[in-house]
Design a protein around this motif. Structure first.
Motif, PDB file in Angstrom:
ATOM      1  N   GLN A   1     133.634 102.492 -20.875  1.00  0.00           N
ATOM      2  CA  GLN A   1     134.161 101.459 -19.978  1.00  0.00           C
ATOM      3  C   GLN A   1     134.928 100.407 -20.776  1.00  0.00           C
ATOM      4  O   GLN A   1     136.025  99.993 -20.394  1.00  0.00           O
ATOM      5  N   TRP A   2     134.364  99.995 -21.893  1.00  0.00           N
ATOM      6  CA  TRP A   2     135.028  98.991 -22.730  1.00  0.00           C
ATOM      7  C   TRP A   2     136.326  99.529 -23.331  1.00  0.00           C
ATOM      8  O   TRP A   2     137.311  98.794 -23.440  1.00  0.00           O
ATOM      9  N   ILE A   3     136.327 100.763 -23.751  1.00  0.00           N
ATOM     10  CA  ILE A   3     137.550 101.355 -24.302  1.00  0.00           C
ATOM     11  C   ILE A   3     138.629 101.421 -23.237  1.00  0.00           C
ATOM     12  O   ILE A   3     139.796 101.093 -23.473  1.00  0.00           O
ATOM     13  N   GLU A   4     138.226 101.796 -22.039  1.00  0.00           N
ATOM     14  CA  GLU A   4     139.196 102.009 -20.954  1.00  0.00           C
ATOM     15  C   GLU A   4     139.773 100.702 -20.415  1.00  0.00           C
ATOM     16  O   GLU A   4     140.972 100.619 -20.112  1.00  0.00           O
ATOM     17  N   ASP A   5     138.934  99.663 -20.308  1.00  0.00           N
ATOM     18  CA  ASP A   5     139.434  98.421 -19.688  1.00  0.00           C
ATOM     19  C   ASP A   5     139.922  97.384 -20.708  1.00  0.00           C
ATOM     20  O   ASP A   5     140.304  96.279 -20.340  1.00  0.00           O
ATOM     21  N   GLY A   6     139.900  97.734 -21.992  1.00  0.00           N
ATOM     22  CA  GLY A   6     140.421  96.835 -23.014  1.00  0.00           C
ATOM     23  C   GLY A   6     139.400  95.907 -23.642  1.00  0.00           C
ATOM     24  O   GLY A   6     139.717  95.196 -24.616  1.00  0.00           O
ATOM     25  N   THR A   7     138.168  95.916 -23.122  1.00  0.00           N
ATOM     26  CA  THR A   7     137.132  95.056 -23.698  1.00  0.00           C
ATOM     27  C   THR A   7     136.883  95.395 -25.164  1.00  0.00           C
ATOM     28  O   THR A   7     136.682  94.498 -26.001  1.00  0.00           O
ATOM     29  N   ALA A   8     136.874  96.688 -25.499  1.00  0.00           N
ATOM     30  CA  ALA A   8     136.619  97.098 -26.883  1.00  0.00           C
ATOM     31  C   ALA A   8     137.645  96.487 -27.831  1.00  0.00           C
ATOM     32  O   ALA A   8     137.289  96.010 -28.917  1.00  0.00           O
ATOM     33  N   ASP A   9     138.909  96.486 -27.436  1.00  0.00           N
ATOM     34  CA  ASP A   9     139.945  95.909 -28.290  1.00  0.00           C
ATOM     35  C   ASP A   9     139.745  94.399 -28.457  1.00  0.00           C
ATOM     36  O   ASP A   9     139.965  93.848 -29.548  1.00  0.00           O
ATOM     37  N   GLU A  10     139.312  93.725 -27.391  1.00  0.00           N
ATOM     38  CA  GLU A  10     139.058  92.289 -27.478  1.00  0.00           C
ATOM     39  C   GLU A  10     137.897  92.001 -28.438  1.00  0.00           C
ATOM     40  O   GLU A  10     137.966  91.077 -29.263  1.00  0.00           O
ATOM     41  N   VAL A  11     136.828  92.775 -28.303  1.00  0.00           N
ATOM     42  CA  VAL A  11     135.667  92.583 -29.180  1.00  0.00           C
ATOM     43  C   VAL A  11     136.057  92.821 -30.635  1.00  0.00           C
ATOM     44  O   VAL A  11     135.703  92.038 -31.531  1.00  0.00           O
ATOM     45  N   VAL A  12     136.798  93.900 -30.872  1.00  0.00           N
ATOM     46  CA  VAL A  12     137.219  94.223 -32.241  1.00  0.00           C
ATOM     47  C   VAL A  12     138.051  93.091 -32.830  1.00  0.00           C
ATOM     48  O   VAL A  12     137.855  92.685 -33.986  1.00  0.00           O
ATOM     49  N   ALA A  13     138.992  92.555 -32.051  1.00  0.00           N
ATOM     50  CA  ALA A  13     139.846  91.479 -32.561  1.00  0.00           C
ATOM     51  C   ALA A  13     139.009  90.262 -32.945  1.00  0.00           C
ATOM     52  O   ALA A  13     139.238  89.634 -33.998  1.00  0.00           O
ATOM     53  N   GLU A  14     138.027  89.919 -32.113  1.00  0.00           N
ATOM     54  CA  GLU A  14     137.182  88.763 -32.425  1.00  0.00           C
ATOM     55  C   GLU A  14     136.286  89.032 -33.636  1.00  0.00           C
ATOM     56  O   GLU A  14     136.087  88.144 -34.483  1.00  0.00           O
ATOM     57  N   VAL A  15     135.728  90.240 -33.717  1.00  0.00           N
ATOM     58  CA  VAL A  15     134.866  90.580 -34.847  1.00  0.00           C
ATOM     59  C   VAL A  15     135.667  90.556 -36.148  1.00  0.00           C
ATOM     60  O   VAL A  15     135.218  90.031 -37.173  1.00  0.00           O
ATOM     61  N   GLN A  16     136.873  91.117 -36.111  1.00  0.00           N
ATOM     62  CA  GLN A  16     137.714  91.106 -37.310  1.00  0.00           C
ATOM     63  C   GLN A  16     138.016  89.679 -37.766  1.00  0.00           C
ATOM     64  O   GLN A  16     137.937  89.362 -38.969  1.00  0.00           O
ATOM     65  N   ALA A  17     138.365  88.817 -36.812  1.00  0.00           N
ATOM     66  CA  ALA A  17     138.687  87.426 -37.158  1.00  0.00           C
ATOM     67  C   ALA A  17     137.467  86.722 -37.742  1.00  0.00           C
ATOM     68  O   ALA A  17     137.579  85.948 -38.710  1.00  0.00           O
ATOM     69  N   GLU A  18     136.300  86.992 -37.162  1.00  0.00           N
ATOM     70  CA  GLU A  18     135.075  86.366 -37.660  1.00  0.00           C
ATOM     71  C   GLU A  18     134.746  86.855 -39.062  1.00  0.00           C
ATOM     72  O   GLU A  18     134.358  86.062 -39.940  1.00  0.00           O
ATOM     73  N   MET A  19     134.916  88.163 -39.295  1.00  0.00           N
ATOM     74  CA  MET A  19     134.620  88.691 -40.625  1.00  0.00           C
ATOM     75  C   MET A  19     135.609  88.167 -41.660  1.00  0.00           C
ATOM     76  O   MET A  19     135.248  87.940 -42.820  1.00  0.00           O
TER      77      MET A  19
END
Length: 454
Positions: A339-357
């Motif tokens: 569901q997250w991959i399909e609706d774009g949530t996964a990309d949002e989470v990844v972007a935030e995690v990358q910025a935090e790291m």
């Protein structure tokens, strides 16, 4: 004075010692209120590292097995106190997981969207052993985005209950007990656990700043007769190194020459998008089992792994193992991930995690200075501090005394004569302020080492 017997029932020495403590308390060998040996005394009598004993005692306190009193020592807890203990304030930098806040913020809203799915209740039944077709298709799309692997063959993709299960399936499909598996001189500890349970022998291969050395791999394969190489070419765990394109081609050439299968763990590719070349399996799909998942990128609790097999025979062999061991993979976590991959949530989470790291890595590297080896991508969730094994054990002990738990030095080491050091995981810490405090304590412990304080 307590002198435990370390049974060969757990992979690490620390695990064996903790198991012995639990066993002796349960059997009455250790009684409530009994004083335990000092860390240094027990380490000396057992011939193990001081840091190992310190780590075990701290975990025993956390579990409520013992109590520690400053100036008096450690004592076996009363049986009534063996309930789960309160948080002891230790900052844990030993588990390599991402910051969970980005996923947590979106989790509740996800259930609203899931309720609208016409196939929702279907996930209460048994899934096919390879996973649902929609989960496999979306998983392939996800892998292309986070790894640069543009040639994923969905017909050979299996959805697993985490990447750890995928690794187990890969080894058991390609090897039999007694076989030698090649890997980096320091590697992911979970791989070592699988090897022990499966009866496989491990041989570490020398590394440089780009990871595995082709000549060393060639020699190890020739001498050992190994048929499998397990490797993390992108942000290698624990060192944070990345193989260049040229190095990947050289490793593949050796694998073809020596008839090696490659099990490629690509879990950290999400932290090297735009930096790392495509995975080995993109260039040699006929020789590679490719493994990735959501535990480092989104949330470990989803327990979703993806495994791409090199041919139909091995694909079928893996499915037979799944049917025999668990019959059907869990599908609820895969449904959420899809569901997250399909609706774009996964990309949002990844972007935030990358910025935090990225921000956390800058904090940690600034405080640790030259003691820290700069990872090949600044978004890397783990940092490597190279040092001799004895220094690593002492650093772990000093850090624990300062309230920071780091990865036991013995956990990732396959051949400490080739490579040794300490890994710091900067994703699991609650926030940047806590991270700053933890890294300052580790830096203080490093200065104690430099001044000869044991």
């Amino acid at each position: 004075m307590w002198t435990p017997v370390l049974a060969d029932d757990v992979e690490t020495v620390s695990g064996r010692l903790l198991s012995a403590m639990r066993r002796d308390i349960a059997d009455g060998v250790l009684t409530p209120g009994e004083k335990l040996p000092t860390h240094r005394d027990l380490a000396h009598r057992l011939g193990i590292g001081l840091g190992t004993v310190t780590t075990v005692y701290a975990e025993a306190v956390r579990e409520g097995l013992i109590t520690a009193q400053v100036g008096r020592g450690s004592f076996v807890a009363d049986q009534a106190s063996l309930a789960p203990p309160l948080d002891d304030g230790t900052i844990r930098m030993s588990q390599n997981v991402p910051p969970l806040a980005p996923a947590q913020r979106r989790f509740a809203a996800t259930f609203g969207r899931l309720r609208q799915r016409p196939d929702l209740v279907d996930h209460l039944g048994y899934a096919p052993p390879e996973g649902y077709a929609a989960h496999r298709r979306l998983g392939a799309e996800w892998l292309k985005r986070v790894s640069g692997h543009d040639a994923i063959d969905v017909s050979k993709l299996i959805v697993t209950t985490g990447a750890q299960q995928a690794m187990t399936l890969a080894f058991d499909t390609l090897c039999k007990p007694g076989d030698t598996l090649l890997c980096e001189a320091a590697t992911y500890f979970g791989m070592r656990s699988i090897a022990q349970v499966g009866g496989y022998k491990l041989r570490g291969v020398a590394m440089d700043g780009e990871g595995l050395l082709p000549d060393a791999l060639d020699q190890a394969a020739a001498e050992s007769g190994a048929k499998l190489l397990y490797t993390l070419p992108t942000l290698q765990n624990p060192t944070g190194r990345i193989m260049s394109y040229r190095r990947r081609m050289e490793i593949i050439e050796v694998a073809r020459k020596r008839g090696l299968w490659i099990v490629e763990d690509d879990l950290y590719s999400v932290f090297a998008i735009g930096t790392a070349p495509p995975p080995l399996s993109a260039y040699a799909p006929d020789r590679c089992i490719y493994i990735n998942g959501t535990s480092k990128a989104l949330a470990p609790g989803l327990r979703v792994g993806y495994m791409v097999m090199p041919n139909a025979d091995q694909y079928d062999a893996a499915l037979r193992l799944i049917r025999a061991r668990i019959y059907s993979p869990a599908s609820l976590g895969a449904m959420i991930a899809s569901q997250w991959i399909e609706d774009g949530t996964a990309d949002e989470v990844v972007a935030e995690v990358q910025a935090e790291m990225l921000a956390r890595g800058a904090i940690a590297r600034d405080r640790l200075g030259s003691a820290c080896e700069a990872p090949a991508d600044p978004r890397c969730p783990h940092l490597w501090l190279p040092m001799p094994e004895i220094d690593a054990e002492r650093l772990a002990a000093r850090a624990m005394r300062a309230g920071v738990e780091i990865t036991p030095p013995s956990a990732p080491l396959v051949d400490a004569g080739m490579l040794s050091g300490v890994r710091l995981c900067i994703g699991a810490v609650a926030d940047r302020a806590t991270l700053s405090s933890a890294v300052d304590r580790v830096a203080d412990a490093l200065r104690e080492r430099d001044h000869g304080v044991v």
